[in-house]
Design a protein around this motif. Structure first.
Motif, mmCIF file in Angstrom:
data_model
loop_
_atom_site.group_PDB
_atom_site.id
_atom_site.type_symbol
_atom_site.label_atom_id
_atom_site.label_comp_id
_atom_site.label_asym_id
_atom_site.label_seq_id
_atom_site.Cartn_x
_atom_site.Cartn_y
_atom_site.Cartn_z
ATOM 1 N N ASN A 141 0.659 -1.317 -0.001
ATOM 2 C CA ASN A 141 0.118 0.018 -0.094
ATOM 3 C C ASN A 141 0.811 1.431 0.076
ATOM 4 O O ASN A 141 0.245 2.305 -0.070
ATOM 5 N N GLU A 142 2.217 1.248 0.026
ATOM 6 C CA GLU A 142 3.139 2.170 0.057
ATOM 7 C C GLU A 142 3.899 1.700 -0.899
ATOM 8 O O GLU A 142 4.545 0.479 -1.183
ATOM 9 N N CYS A 143 5.157 2.831 -1.342
ATOM 10 C CA CYS A 143 6.104 2.529 -2.346
ATOM 11 C C CYS A 143 7.144 1.662 -1.782
ATOM 12 O O CYS A 143 7.317 1.671 -0.532
ATOM 13 N N ARG A 175 -8.177 5.850 -2.198
ATOM 14 C CA ARG A 175 -8.321 5.885 -0.609
ATOM 15 C C ARG A 175 -9.761 6.621 -0.538
ATOM 16 O O ARG A 175 -9.843 7.216 0.601
ATOM 17 N N GLN A 206 6.807 7.767 -3.450
ATOM 18 C CA GLN A 206 5.459 7.864 -2.936
ATOM 19 C C GLN A 206 4.587 9.185 -3.522
ATOM 20 O O GLN A 206 3.515 8.980 -3.774
ATOM 21 N N TYR A 207 5.189 10.242 -3.705
ATOM 22 C CA TYR A 207 4.382 11.421 -4.247
ATOM 23 C C TYR A 207 4.079 10.975 -5.487
ATOM 24 O O TYR A 207 3.015 11.514 -5.888
ATOM 25 N N ASP A 210 1.133 8.711 -5.642
ATOM 26 C CA ASP A 210 -0.168 9.384 -5.509
ATOM 27 C C ASP A 210 -0.590 10.317 -6.749
ATOM 28 O O ASP A 210 -1.845 10.308 -6.851
#
Length: 221
Positions: A141-143, A175, A206-207, A210
């Protein structure tokens, strides 16, 4: 008289060396490197040089960070502007291909959408309960930076998998309402172990994930 008492006395009597300037001139100290006796003045010059070198290193690091931040801003700006003109999933694939080639300069990438999307050129894959092909990759769910299991590397990169030494996994998520929905994944592959080292962190990745997620959600049917 103990050292503590001497320190306390000199701290409480700052004019001591003003009244005894000749003593100050005659004081000697060991050189911090070779141990030879040097004057207090030489010792202070050495300390100043060290301090100056430390400040210079800090300044150079600040300049480096500023350049990195400027580069990040420019990459983000290009992606946002491209995303605003994107009108189809195929357009998104082109944008990502340009981003990978121009901004990351990595050798391989794979974009996969979860589900069935027969009317575009992007690769799709239907996640199932007992997922085998992408069980590790789809779980983020995250890089993530590092390496993936061999079977997933082959699934993602086919014959090129053997030459890849590090990957970055950018999960594309919704999300909405606080619930995480997995929409797809972008995996970058590099020939160097250091390109996507887990020790480097993944804040910028991560940026980007998104931003790409926001563009993707606007295009999904």
């Amino acid at each position: 008289m103990s050292e503590e008492e001497v320190i306390q006395y000199l701290s409480n009597t700052p004019e001591f060396f003003v009244r005894n300037a000749d003593l100050l001139e005659s004081l000697t100290l060991p050189h911090p490197v070779n141990g030879k006796v040097i004057s207090l003045l030489e010792y202070q010059v050495n300390l100043l040089r060290k301090t100056t070198a430390s400040y210079r290193a800090q300044f150079e690091r600040l300049v480096e960070v500023a350049r990195e931040n400027e580069s990040t801003m420019q990459k983000s700006r290009r992606l946002v502007l491209a995303g605003l003109t994107c009108s189809s999933l195929d357009d998104l694939a082109v944008i990502i291909d340009d981003m990978v080639r121009e901004d990351f300069e990595v050798t391989h990438h794979t974009l996969i959408l979860y589900g069935e999307f027969p009317d575009n050129a992007i690769r799709s894959h239907k996640l199932v309960e007992d997922e085998l092909s992408l069980s590790h990759t789809s779980g983020f769910n995250e890089c993530f930076c590092g390496m993936l299991p061999d079977n997933e590397m082959r699934f993602l990169f086919a014959d090129n998998a053997a030459s890849i030494r590090s990957v970055a996994v950018l999960p594309l998520l919704s999300r909405e309402g606080g619930a995480v929905k997995k929409c797809g994944v972008l995996v970058l592959g590099a020939d160097s172990k250091s390109a996507f080292d887990k020790e480097k962190g993944a804040l910028f990745l991560q940026y980007l994930a998104d931003l790409l997620s926001a563009i993707l959600l606007r295009l999904l049917p």
